[in-house]
Design a protein around this motif. Structure first.
Motif: not given
Length: 429
Positions: A2-14, A39-42, A48-59
């Motif tokens: 199972p992987i939890a990938y930090d997508a913060t930089r990519l979210f700020l990509g625009p 396996d799971d990959c989030w 604003a409501w804390g660190t959250r996990a989002f599913p791979r489809e949205r990623a």
């Protein structure tokens, strides 16, 4: 695994019109995990409501939209930066293509990304991740903000794996902003506190990072030292613009900042212009403004007659950048310090000669035929550049062993390294 990938930089990509080198690496990692993890990959994001996990489809939807916003695959004929270069060079004029990403444009781009991913609250990262999940942070933004990693204190079973590209702001703080020094110190501090493993791109970077960790009393970390693969487009045949074949030019790639030593090249071009006059070669500067970038661009603009031969471009797509490098007499890389130096490798993979500063990272990744010059040796740089003028364009001899690592091979090595971390293994080089 199972992987939890930090997508913060990519979210700020625009926030950026085009990606930097670290952004491209982050994107490659994200594509690999979200497309190929069995396996799971989030995707992990601070909200604003804390660190959250989002599913791979949205990623994956977000990654596709981000690539569209960055126009990474745009062909030269549709690339505004390239189309501003060729005609002006042919006309013997300077070109300055430095578009700004204004507030309204940023808002529109961020909204576009949110629409692609869908707006939602995600899941509580502490409750959602499976036991033994590997948390991967390549983009580094979370490492620079300690608050964003506090959730790891509640999940000691999660194994954090961090990539540190370099510690340049701590080695040479005079070449970066004070904020960059503070941020990098935080990155190393958080690595020392949390990391179960470390990824680096060169032995040069590894030694510098390990020294900083040692200063903080950190334990020795399992480390994967592996060079970044050359993007596949640079493995394809070069495609120089035939209309520029008779116009000698050189190219320097990377952020426009003091560390990259553009001002040395300006002084070299002034000397070349005094010697050669109308036969002066052109200098193409490809990159976004970094720290003190406005100062550097102002010096370039106010350089008198020599400014006619200088072109500054921001926003080149990868295919357009490949075309620029393909037709150059040589790629120039006079940096005072680097952790890797990807343009040195990309240019050599195309067969374009390289003149690079004589620093450890360039020695480590440079092609055997690279011309190395001390970054403060102006006369040496002038002589090296002039040597590429008389005989027309040259190509480096093909080398099957140089920069041969593919992303498939790279991620196979990464997977083995992650398994070793799971087993409590030592360093893997």
């Amino acid at each position: 695994m199972p992987i939890a990938y930090d997508a913060t930089r990519l979210f700020l990509g625009p926030l950026s019109l085009t990606p930097r080198g670290i952004d491209r690496v982050d994107l490659a990692y994200a594509r690999h995990f979200f497309e190929h993890s069995n396996d799971d990959c989030w995707a992990i994001l601070p909200t604003a409501w804390g660190t959250r996990a989002f599913p791979r489809e949205r990623a994956l939807r977000g990654l596709t939209r981000l690539e569209e916003l960055w126009a990474e695959n745009r062909q030269p004929a549709a690339d505004g930066a390239w189309m501003s270069l060729a005609p002006t060079m042919q006309a013997g004029k300077s070109s300055w293509h430095l578009p700004r990403n204004g507030g309204l444009a940023v808002s529109t781009r961020m909204t576009s990304l949110l629409k692609a991913t869908g707006i939602g609250f995600g899941k509580d990262v502490v409750k959602t991740l499976k036991p033994g999940t590997v948390y991967v942070n390549v983009g580094q933004i979370g490492l620079a903000v300690p608050y964003l990693l506090r959730w790891l204190n509640k999940r000691p079973d999660v194994r954090p794996l961090f990539m540190l590209h370099d510690v340049i702001p701590l080695e040479m703080p005079e070449y970066v902003s004070p904020g960059a020094v503070k941020a990098h110190a935080a990155m190393v501090d958080q690595t020392a506190r949390y990391a179960a493993g470390l990824i680096v791109t060169t032995r040069t970077a590894q030694l510098a990072i390990e020294l900083e960790l040692e200063r903080r009393g950190a334990r020795a970390l399992p480390t994967l030292a592996l060079p970044l693969p050359v993007p596949s487009i640079f493995r394809e045949p070069p495609d120089p613009d035939p209309t520029l074949a008779a116009i000698p030019y050189f190219v320097v790639c990377g952020a426009i900042e003091l560390r990259k030593n553009h001002l040395l090249l300006l002084e070299v071009w002034k000397r070349l212009h005094r010697r050669l006059g109308a036969a002066t070669p052109h200098l193409v500067i490809a990159g976004a403004k970094g720290w003190q970038g406005d100062l550097i661009l102002d010096r370039l603009r106010r350089s008198g007659d020599v400014s006619t031969y200088i072109h500054a471009l921001h926003g080149l797509s990868t295919p357009a950048l490949k075309r620029v490098i393909s037709g150059a007499r040589a790629l120039l890389m006079p940096s005072f310090i680097e952790g890797f130096g990807l343009p040195v490798v990309e240019a050599a993979a195309l067969g374009t000669p390289v003149v690079a500063s004589d620093i450890p990272a360039h020695r480590e990744v440079g092609h055997p035929e690279t011309v190395f010059v001390d970054p403060i040796d102006g006369l040496g740089w002038e002589a090296a550049i002039a040597s590429f003028l008389p005989a027309g364009p040259r190509r480096l001899a093909p080398s099957t062993d140089y920069a041969s690592l593919t992303w498939t091979e790279y991620f196979a090595a990464l997977s083995s390294f992650i398994r070793r971390i799971e087993d409590g293994g030592a360093a893997l080089d």
